[in-house]
Design an enzyme around this catalytic site. Sequence first.
Site, mmCIF file in Angstrom:
data_model
loop_
_atom_site.group_PDB
_atom_site.id
_atom_site.type_symbol
_atom_site.label_atom_id
_atom_site.label_comp_id
_atom_site.label_asym_id
_atom_site.label_seq_id
_atom_site.Cartn_x
_atom_site.Cartn_y
_atom_site.Cartn_z
ATOM 1 N N VAL A 97 0.874 -1.182 0.000
ATOM 2 C CA VAL A 97 0.000 0.000 0.000
ATOM 3 C C VAL A 97 0.907 1.227 0.000
ATOM 4 O O VAL A 97 1.734 1.400 0.915
ATOM 5 C CB VAL A 97 -0.945 0.024 1.218
ATOM 6 C CG1 VAL A 97 -1.801 1.289 1.192
ATOM 7 C CG2 VAL A 97 -1.838 -1.218 1.241
ATOM 8 N N HIS A 101 3.258 3.777 6.268
ATOM 9 C CA HIS A 101 2.600 3.288 7.490
ATOM 10 C C HIS A 101 3.608 2.528 8.320
ATOM 11 O O HIS A 101 4.449 1.801 7.782
ATOM 12 C CB HIS A 101 1.414 2.379 7.148
ATOM 13 C CG HIS A 101 1.709 1.346 6.099
ATOM 14 N ND1 HIS A 101 1.751 1.648 4.749
ATOM 15 C CD2 HIS A 101 2.002 0.027 6.197
ATOM 16 C CE1 HIS A 101 2.048 0.559 4.070
ATOM 17 N NE2 HIS A 101 2.215 -0.439 4.928
HETATM 18 P P1 5GP Z 1 2.662 -3.152 3.388
HETATM 19 O O1 5GP Z 1 2.658 -4.494 2.687
HETATM 20 O O2 5GP Z 1 2.386 -2.036 2.406
HETATM 21 O O3 5GP Z 1 3.839 -2.886 4.242
HETATM 22 O O4 5GP Z 1 1.442 -3.202 4.395
HETATM 23 C C1 5GP Z 1 0.124 -2.978 4.000
HETATM 24 C C2 5GP Z 1 -0.749 -3.602 5.050
HETATM 25 O O5 5GP Z 1 -2.064 -3.108 4.867
HETATM 26 C C3 5GP Z 1 -0.833 -5.129 4.979
HETATM 27 O O6 5GP Z 1 -0.366 -5.686 6.191
HETATM 28 C C4 5GP Z 1 -2.314 -5.395 4.721
HETATM 29 O O7 5GP Z 1 -2.780 -6.523 5.402
HETATM 30 C C5 5GP Z 1 -2.964 -4.117 5.186
HETATM 31 N N1 5GP Z 1 -4.200 -3.796 4.498
HETATM 32 C C6 5GP Z 1 -4.404 -3.786 3.160
HETATM 33 N N2 5GP Z 1 -5.660 -3.407 2.877
HETATM 34 C C7 5GP Z 1 -6.252 -3.149 4.081
HETATM 35 C C8 5GP Z 1 -7.572 -2.722 4.427
HETATM 36 O O8 5GP Z 1 -8.443 -2.486 3.596
HETATM 37 N N3 5GP Z 1 -7.827 -2.575 5.747
HETATM 38 C C9 5GP Z 1 -6.879 -2.808 6.703
HETATM 39 N N4 5GP Z 1 -7.238 -2.638 7.972
HETATM 40 N N5 5GP Z 1 -5.632 -3.227 6.402
HETATM 41 C C10 5GP Z 1 -5.331 -3.390 5.097
#
Ligand code: 5GP
Length: 124
Positions: A97, A101
């Site tokens: 995403v 974060h």
């Molecule tokens: P990244 O992979 O970018 O470091 O982390 C993105 C995080 O966002 C993942 O752990 C994934 O599970 C979480 N995530 C993706 N879509 C959503 C959503 O719609 N709601 C929530 N609460 N978490 C999400």
Amino acid sequence: MSNTTIFDKIISREIDADIVYEDDSALAFKDINPQAPVHLLIIPKKPIATINDIAEDDRELVGHLFVVARKIAQQHGFAKDGYRVVMNCNEDGGQSVYHIHLHLLAGQTLGWPPYANSAPKQVG
Ligand code: 5GP
């Protein structure tokens, strides 16, 4: 590339999330696919796509995300036992995403190292 991500829709309440903390500049909510008993995401309300896009002027905002992590850890009672905060960047970092974060992981002794089944690359 549009800056709009699923996290913007969580900030604007267009989609639901289990929100555990909010202030003027940050929001924290439960990860939809938890990787530990506690797995929260702490995001700035300002959309910054990746660590590579953090500007000097964002210094205070990004530091604030860690202050929020500390507050949540204390309020939820796992500060002393310990926890991990992680921010992934781009494909090799595992980012999916593109709105920065902090992952806040707790509630279990966590493993290290963080990679699995990948060969090292030549860098630098
Ligand atoms: P990244 O992979 O970018 O470091 O982390 C993105 C995080 O966002 C993942 O752990 C994934 O599970 C979480 N995530 C993706 N879509 C959503 C959503 O719609 N709601 C929530 N609460 N978490 C999400």
